[in-house]
Design a protein around this motif. Sequence first.
Motif, PDB file in Angstrom:
ATOM      1  N   LYS A  23       0.839  -1.208   0.000  1.00 15.39           N
ATOM      2  CA  LYS A  23       0.000   0.000   0.000  1.00 15.39           C
ATOM      3  C   LYS A  23       0.872   1.255   0.000  1.00 15.39           C
ATOM      4  CE  LYS A  23      -3.721  -2.284   2.430  1.00 15.39           C
ATOM      5  NZ  LYS A  23      -4.160  -2.550   3.777  1.00 15.39           N
ATOM      6  N   LEU A  24       0.248   2.361  -0.384  1.00 15.73           N
ATOM      7  CA  LEU A  24       0.941   3.654  -0.376  1.00 15.73           C
ATOM      8  C   LEU A  24       0.580   4.414   0.887  1.00 15.73           C
ATOM      9  CD1 LEU A  24       0.417   4.885  -4.022  1.00 15.73           C
ATOM     10  CD2 LEU A  24       2.472   3.939  -3.023  1.00 15.73           C
ATOM     11  N   VAL A  25       1.568   5.116   1.447  1.00 18.74           N
ATOM     12  CA  VAL A  25       1.316   5.951   2.629  1.00 18.74           C
ATOM     13  C   VAL A  25       2.046   7.283   2.456  1.00 18.74           C
ATOM     14  CG1 VAL A  25       0.874   4.215   4.361  1.00 18.74           C
ATOM     15  CG2 VAL A  25       3.218   4.761   3.792  1.00 18.74           C
ATOM     16  N   GLY A  40      -2.418   6.824   5.412  1.00 17.01           N
ATOM     17  CA  GLY A  40      -2.801   6.493   4.043  1.00 17.01           C
ATOM     18  C   GLY A  40      -4.305   6.499   3.920  1.00 17.01           C
ATOM     19  N   PRO A  41      -4.916   7.705   3.915  1.00 17.05           N
ATOM     20  CA  PRO A  41      -6.377   7.747   3.925  1.00 17.05           C
ATOM     21  C   PRO A  41      -6.996   7.160   2.671  1.00 17.05           C
ATOM     22  CG  PRO A  41      -5.473   9.935   3.576  1.00 17.05           C
ATOM     23  CD  PRO A  41      -4.329   9.057   3.898  1.00 17.05           C
ATOM     24  N   ARG A  46      -4.414   3.165   8.425  1.00 14.58           N
ATOM     25  CA  ARG A  46      -4.754   4.121   9.488  1.00 14.58           C
ATOM     26  C   ARG A  46      -3.526   4.906   9.857  1.00 14.58           C
ATOM     27  NH1 ARG A  46      -8.473   0.892  13.535  1.00 14.58           N
ATOM     28  NH2 ARG A  46     -10.374   0.936  12.303  1.00 14.58           N
ATOM     29  N   ARG A  47      -3.745   6.025  10.456  1.00 14.38           N
ATOM     30  CA  ARG A  47      -2.628   6.871  10.873  1.00 14.38           C
ATOM     31  C   ARG A  47      -1.880   6.137  11.981  1.00 14.38           C
ATOM     32  NH1 ARG A  47      -1.754  12.975  12.178  1.00 14.38           N
ATOM     33  NH2 ARG A  47      -2.252  13.245   9.982  1.00 14.38           N
ATOM     34  N   ARG A  69      -3.929  16.845  10.036  1.00 16.54           N
ATOM     35  CA  ARG A  69      -4.857  15.752  10.309  1.00 16.54           C
ATOM     36  C   ARG A  69      -5.231  15.030   9.035  1.00 16.54           C
ATOM     37  NH1 ARG A  69      -9.574  19.666   9.960  1.00 16.54           N
ATOM     38  NH2 ARG A  69     -11.224  18.181  10.447  1.00 16.54           N
ATOM     39  N   GLN A  70      -5.899  13.891   9.215  1.00 18.13           N
ATOM     40  CA  GLN A  70      -6.159  12.998   8.088  1.00 18.13           C
ATOM     41  C   GLN A  70      -6.924  13.705   6.977  1.00 18.13           C
ATOM     42  OE1 GLN A  70      -8.666   9.343   8.571  1.00 18.13           O
ATOM     43  NE2 GLN A  70      -6.791   8.385   7.911  1.00 18.13           N
ATOM     44  N   LYS A  71      -7.830  14.593   7.364  1.00 17.82           N
ATOM     45  CA  LYS A  71      -8.647  15.273   6.355  1.00 17.82           C
ATOM     46  C   LYS A  71      -7.772  16.061   5.391  1.00 17.82           C
ATOM     47  CE  LYS A  71     -12.664  18.263   6.180  1.00 17.82           C
ATOM     48  NZ  LYS A  71     -13.480  19.170   6.974  1.00 17.82           N
ATOM     49  N   CYS A  72      -6.735  16.699   5.953  1.00 16.40           N
ATOM     50  CA  CYS A  72      -5.840  17.482   5.099  1.00 16.40           C
ATOM     51  C   CYS A  72      -5.023  16.582   4.198  1.00 16.40           C
ATOM     52  CB  CYS A  72      -4.903  18.316   5.965  1.00 16.40           C
ATOM     53  SG  CYS A  72      -5.774  19.464   7.012  1.00 16.40           S
ATOM     54  N   VAL A  73      -4.559  15.494   4.765  1.00 13.94           N
ATOM     55  CA  VAL A  73      -3.761  14.566   3.965  1.00 13.94           C
ATOM     56  C   VAL A  73      -4.602  14.030   2.817  1.00 13.94           C
ATOM     57  CG1 VAL A  73      -2.482  12.402   4.002  1.00 13.94           C
ATOM     58  CG2 VAL A  73      -2.374  13.930   5.956  1.00 13.94           C
ATOM     59  N   ARG A  74      -5.849  13.699   3.123  1.00 18.63           N
ATOM     60  CA  ARG A  74      -6.737  13.144   2.093  1.00 18.63           C
ATOM     61  C   ARG A  74      -6.979  14.155   0.991  1.00 18.63           C
ATOM     62  NH1 ARG A  74     -10.796   9.153   2.357  1.00 18.63           N
ATOM     63  NH2 ARG A  74     -10.692   9.086   4.614  1.00 18.63           N
TER      64      ARG A  74
END
Lengths: 131, 288
Positions: A23-25, A40-41, A46-47, A69-74
């Motif tokens: 998988k990609l992260v 890797g959203p 998971r973070r 946070r995850q939302k920004c990464v996504r």
Amino acid sequence: MVFKRFVEIGRIAFVSFGRHAGKLVAIVDVIDQNRALVDGPCSGVRRQAMPFKCMQLTDFVLKFPHSARQKCVRRAWEKENINEKWAATRWAKKIEAREKKAKMTDFDRYKVMKAKKMRNRIIKHEIKKLQ
Amino acid sequence: MAGEKKAGEKKVGEKKPADKKPVEKKAGQKKVREKIKKPKKYHASRNPVLARGIGKYSRSAMYARKALYKRKYTAPETKIEKKKKEKPRATIIKPVGGDKNGGSRVVKVRKMPRYYPTEDVPRKLLSHGKKPFSQHKRRLRASITPGTVLILLTGRHRGKRVVFLKQLGTGLLLVTGPLAVNRVPLRRAHQKFVIATSTKVDISGVKIPKHLTDAYFKKKKLRKPKHQEGEIFDTEKEKYEITEQRKTDQKAVDSQILARIKKVPQLRGYLRSTFSLSNGVYPHKLVF
């Protein structure tokens, strides 16, 4: 420059072994010399903390601040269309080809053999024509 | 015991009014007969209970208390039993030749044994679940279904790819090349010596003749020596001959299967080829 791919915030890495193998992260933060905070959203990871050893750096970098946070990464991931870009790389294509080869059934192997034979025959014929 | 007695009486009371109703309806003659036919009244247990499962009186005491000496019943003798009573003859009178011999002898019909073994045959221990081969449970791998392409691993056709038809009564697999494709006739194969590939031919409408059973395929042995010393090794049937019936059966089955094989591209060539391993090819890593 000898090294072209660096561990930095936003670097996309390919997980080579472990639970999330294949998988990609994205590297979100560095914890210490051996581990990074990784997320890797869009690839189902998971973070979490992940050792550098199991990561292989890719060419892609995202832009987000450290510990975002995850939302920004996504958001950054989807903006850059990393999933499609990754599928278009040779690296990903080689992985896919390897998987397909391992799944070949006996009948498929026969068909491949026949196709290769025909192809080689055509090539040799063309070479002979040139001589 | 007192309670049981009351139950018995209750039974009687219930039955009598039921009896009386039909009695009143019928004629006077029947009335007399009905009255004589009393409902059976059973005595309560004559053996008082001391503790659960333990009675006061022994078996012989109970025999006396129940007056079983007066109550001996035998079943009526059937005709078959009457016939069986006719004992067979123990001796037979046989004529004997030669004069001065008296003409006949009295001979026993069943003679005493002429040999008794030194030790008796020991009693065999009980065993369970040891069934003969004909009653064994036949299993079939889930990967083998009608129409599957199998790779034969043993026998003269080793390495050949073959179409599976059905499992026979003994558990062996009925298999065909088809003959025109790879020279494998209708034949039996053992499940364990076969690799099942994931390639399947659609055999849904194919009718396999019913007479193709294990007895049809069993190897024939001709042994009638007739006690001749010369030429014992030259047995008949050294050379196997293909009977006409086999040829017709082969044609009947193969014609249906060949039609289906032609529909799948490259399948005929696949069945014609043989399987083999080479360098770098490991069976445990192959997906069949």
